[in-house]
Design a protein around this motif. Structure first.
Motif, PDB file in Angstrom:
ATOM      1  N   GLN A   1      46.860  39.843  41.991  1.00  0.00           N
ATOM      2  CA  GLN A   1      46.333  39.178  41.368  1.00  0.00           C
ATOM      3  C   GLN A   1      45.150  39.764  40.650  1.00  0.00           C
ATOM      4  N   TYR A   2      44.772  40.072  41.652  1.00  0.00           N
ATOM      5  CA  TYR A   2      43.129  40.255  41.195  1.00  0.00           C
ATOM      6  C   TYR A   2      43.912  41.833  40.820  1.00  0.00           C
ATOM      7  N   LEU A   3      44.705  42.530  40.693  1.00  0.00           N
ATOM      8  CA  LEU A   3      44.570  43.777  40.181  1.00  0.00           C
ATOM      9  C   LEU A   3      45.043  43.633  39.186  1.00  0.00           C
ATOM     10  N   GLN A   4      45.842  42.466  38.619  1.00  0.00           N
ATOM     11  CA  GLN A   4      46.656  42.061  37.618  1.00  0.00           C
ATOM     12  C   GLN A   4      45.099  41.332  36.441  1.00  0.00           C
ATOM     13  N   LEU A   5      44.266  40.787  37.046  1.00  0.00           N
ATOM     14  CA  LEU A   5      43.136  40.786  36.822  1.00  0.00           C
ATOM     15  C   LEU A   5      41.643  41.771  35.785  1.00  0.00           C
ATOM     16  N   LEU A   6      42.554  42.861  37.061  1.00  0.00           N
ATOM     17  CA  LEU A   6      41.022  44.517  36.929  1.00  0.00           C
ATOM     18  C   LEU A   6      42.392  44.577  35.996  1.00  0.00           C
ATOM     19  N   PHE A   7      43.180  44.793  35.548  1.00  0.00           N
ATOM     20  CA  PHE A   7      44.256  45.800  34.756  1.00  0.00           C
ATOM     21  C   PHE A   7      43.452  46.267  33.135  1.00  0.00           C
ATOM     22  N   SER A   8      43.038  45.870  32.938  1.00  0.00           N
ATOM     23  CA  SER A   8      42.448  45.918  31.427  1.00  0.00           C
ATOM     24  C   SER A   8      41.498  46.720  31.500  1.00  0.00           C
ATOM     25  N   TYR A   9      40.654  46.641  32.585  1.00  0.00           N
ATOM     26  CA  TYR A   9      39.212  46.866  33.066  1.00  0.00           C
ATOM     27  C   TYR A   9      39.539  48.710  33.214  1.00  0.00           C
ATOM     28  N   ILE A  10      40.730  48.280  34.296  1.00  0.00           N
ATOM     29  CA  ILE A  10      40.508  50.164  35.379  1.00  0.00           C
ATOM     30  C   ILE A  10      41.502  51.002  34.031  1.00  0.00           C
TER      31      ILE A  10
ATOM     32  N   LEU B   1      52.821  47.753  45.837  1.00  0.00           N
ATOM     33  CA  LEU B   1      52.270  46.957  45.188  1.00  0.00           C
ATOM     34  C   LEU B   1      51.559  48.100  44.240  1.00  0.00           C
ATOM     35  N   VAL B   2      50.543  48.864  44.935  1.00  0.00           N
ATOM     36  CA  VAL B   2      49.488  49.921  44.534  1.00  0.00           C
ATOM     37  C   VAL B   2      49.977  51.316  44.369  1.00  0.00           C
ATOM     38  N   LYS B   3      51.617  51.505  44.411  1.00  0.00           N
ATOM     39  CA  LYS B   3      51.808  52.880  43.492  1.00  0.00           C
ATOM     40  C   LYS B   3      52.370  52.415  42.476  1.00  0.00           C
ATOM     41  N   ASN B   4      52.934  51.595  42.299  1.00  0.00           N
ATOM     42  CA  ASN B   4      53.410  51.173  40.464  1.00  0.00           C
ATOM     43  C   ASN B   4      52.326  50.326  40.238  1.00  0.00           C
ATOM     44  N   ILE B   5      51.571  50.230  40.528  1.00  0.00           N
ATOM     45  CA  ILE B   5      50.544  49.913  39.383  1.00  0.00           C
ATOM     46  C   ILE B   5      49.704  51.179  39.542  1.00  0.00           C
ATOM     47  N   SER B   6      49.395  52.714  40.284  1.00  0.00           N
ATOM     48  CA  SER B   6      49.108  53.337  39.964  1.00  0.00           C
ATOM     49  C   SER B   6      49.602  54.189  38.354  1.00  0.00           C
ATOM     50  N   ILE B   7      50.773  54.179  38.383  1.00  0.00           N
ATOM     51  CA  ILE B   7      51.351  54.735  37.752  1.00  0.00           C
ATOM     52  C   ILE B   7      51.651  54.020  36.745  1.00  0.00           C
ATOM     53  N   GLU B   8      51.380  52.753  36.104  1.00  0.00           N
ATOM     54  CA  GLU B   8      51.313  52.186  35.445  1.00  0.00           C
ATOM     55  C   GLU B   8      49.708  52.281  34.352  1.00  0.00           C
ATOM     56  N   VAL B   9      49.098  52.937  35.188  1.00  0.00           N
ATOM     57  CA  VAL B   9      47.262  52.955  34.737  1.00  0.00           C
ATOM     58  C   VAL B   9      47.328  53.780  34.673  1.00  0.00           C
ATOM     59  N   ARG B  10      48.184  55.203  35.370  1.00  0.00           N
ATOM     60  CA  ARG B  10      48.316  56.118  34.917  1.00  0.00           C
ATOM     61  C   ARG B  10      48.672  56.694  33.628  1.00  0.00           C
ATOM     62  N   ARG B  11      49.302  56.251  32.738  1.00  0.00           N
ATOM     63  CA  ARG B  11      50.405  56.329  31.333  1.00  0.00           C
ATOM     64  C   ARG B  11      48.467  56.199  30.535  1.00  0.00           C
ATOM     65  N   LEU B  12      48.099  54.948  30.924  1.00  0.00           N
ATOM     66  CA  LEU B  12      46.904  54.527  29.563  1.00  0.00           C
ATOM     67  C   LEU B  12      45.431  54.795  29.945  1.00  0.00           C
TER      68      LEU B  12
ATOM     69  N   ILE C   1      36.363  50.082  42.878  1.00  0.00           N
ATOM     70  CA  ILE C   1      36.939  48.182  43.531  1.00  0.00           C
ATOM     71  C   ILE C   1      37.351  48.572  44.374  1.00  0.00           C
ATOM     72  N   PHE C   2      36.659  47.974  45.372  1.00  0.00           N
ATOM     73  CA  PHE C   2      37.637  47.662  46.994  1.00  0.00           C
ATOM     74  C   PHE C   2      38.458  46.667  46.902  1.00  0.00           C
ATOM     75  N   ILE C   3      39.339  46.465  46.968  1.00  0.00           N
ATOM     76  CA  ILE C   3      39.655  45.091  47.335  1.00  0.00           C
ATOM     77  C   ILE C   3      39.843  44.757  49.377  1.00  0.00           C
ATOM     78  N   CYS C   4      39.672  43.730  49.614  1.00  0.00           N
ATOM     79  CA  CYS C   4      39.358  43.695  50.957  1.00  0.00           C
ATOM     80  C   CYS C   4      40.918  42.577  51.818  1.00  0.00           C
ATOM     81  N   ASN C   5      41.042  42.320  50.856  1.00  0.00           N
ATOM     82  CA  ASN C   5      41.828  41.263  51.115  1.00  0.00           C
ATOM     83  C   ASN C   5      43.086  41.563  52.262  1.00  0.00           C
ATOM     84  N   GLY C   6      43.467  40.648  53.420  1.00  0.00           N
ATOM     85  CA  GLY C   6      43.952  40.547  54.298  1.00  0.00           C
ATOM     86  C   GLY C   6      43.784  39.221  55.406  1.00  0.00           C
ATOM     87  N   VAL C   7      45.492  38.909  56.250  1.00  0.00           N
ATOM     88  CA  VAL C   7      45.154  38.497  57.162  1.00  0.00           C
ATOM     89  C   VAL C   7      46.064  39.252  58.100  1.00  0.00           C
ATOM     90  N   LEU C   8      46.069  39.350  59.448  1.00  0.00           N
ATOM     91  CA  LEU C   8      47.015  40.096  60.214  1.00  0.00           C
ATOM     92  C   LEU C   8      47.116  39.357  61.558  1.00  0.00           C
TER      93      LEU C   8
END
Length: 235
Positions: free
Chosen positions: A110-119, A158-169, A71-78
């Motif tokens: 928002q997308y990571l939150q929606l993807l969390f259960s799947y991940i 954000l990525v660092k934080n969710i990676s820690i939570e995902v690793r536990r599960l 899964i790629f998340i490519c959203n962003g604005v410079l």
């Protein structure tokens, strides 16, 4: 070989190149985008204008029916019609700052939150969030670009934080942020003058390099900020 890939933000320069790259390898390609699907398109495409959390959730649910391994998340604005990156804090507009934080942090969150259960339930899944080297606090020696730097630094957290939570599960999952390098897209166009030879890459080359990073990345690297060549960058 990756059998199925999901590209969120798949109508942008790098996002569309990633979709094309994986389609060329016979992967099932699913795209979530604010834009309508192109007329000639064989991908699974879900238009998400981000106007409703419920609609975004529905788009993600439908996209996950293809069981993506990557899964790629490519959203962003410079920059946009409203503002270019600031050269000095005297140019900082808090309204623009809030817009950048929304585009570069809140939308991926928002997308990571929606993807969390799947991940957390899918063995070996890999999630790559496009970030930027200028979001590194340690590497910052030039200053400027206040809104973009701050928002990308927050994205890396954000990525660092969710990676820690995902690793536990799900210890087999990978969630990383990646600096794709300077790519010839509308985002980088105003800043391409005087680049060192070879630094500016085509979107197709960037997509190929990102695919190589994905193929090689391992669970022990989850949470890191990686460069386009897979080397770890400092936070």
């Amino acid at each position: 070989m990756t059998k199925s890939v999901l590209v969120i933000g798949g109508s942008g320069g790098i996002g569309s190149a990633l979709a094309q790259h994986y389609a060329a390898t016979a992967s099932v390609v699913t795209v979530i985008s604010r834009q309508k699907a192109p007329t000639q398109n064989s991908w699974h495409w879900f238009e998400d204008t981000l106007q409703s959390p419920a609609h975004s959730a529905q788009c993600v649910q439908l996209a996950l029916e293809q069981r993506p391994e990557v899964i790629f998340i490519c959203n962003g604005v410079l920059h946009d019609a409203a503002a270019m990156p600031e050269k000095t804090i005297r140019q900082l507009d808090t309204a623009i700052l809030m817009q950048r934080l929304h585009a570069n942090v809140a939308v991926p969150a928002q997308y990571l939150q929606l993807l969390f259960s799947y991940i957390t339930k899918t063995a070996g899944v890999k999630v790559v969030v496009l970030s930027a080297k200028v979001g590194s606090i340690t590497d910052n020696a030039l200053g400027g670009w206040y809104s973009y730097r701050m928002s990308k630094a927050a994205l890396n957290m954000l990525v660092k934080n969710i990676s820690i939570e995902v690793r536990r599960l799900n210890p087999s999952a990978v969630v990383v942020s990646v600096h794709p390098g300077t790519t010839n897209t509308a985002m980088s166009e105003p800043f391409q003058t005087n680049l060192p030879p070879g630094q500016l890459q085509s979107a197709a080359n960037t997509a190929e390099r990102l695919a190589q990073v994905v193929a090689a990345v391992q669970p022990e690297q989850s949470g890191k900020l990686l460069n386009w060549d897979a080397k770890a960058l400092p936070f």
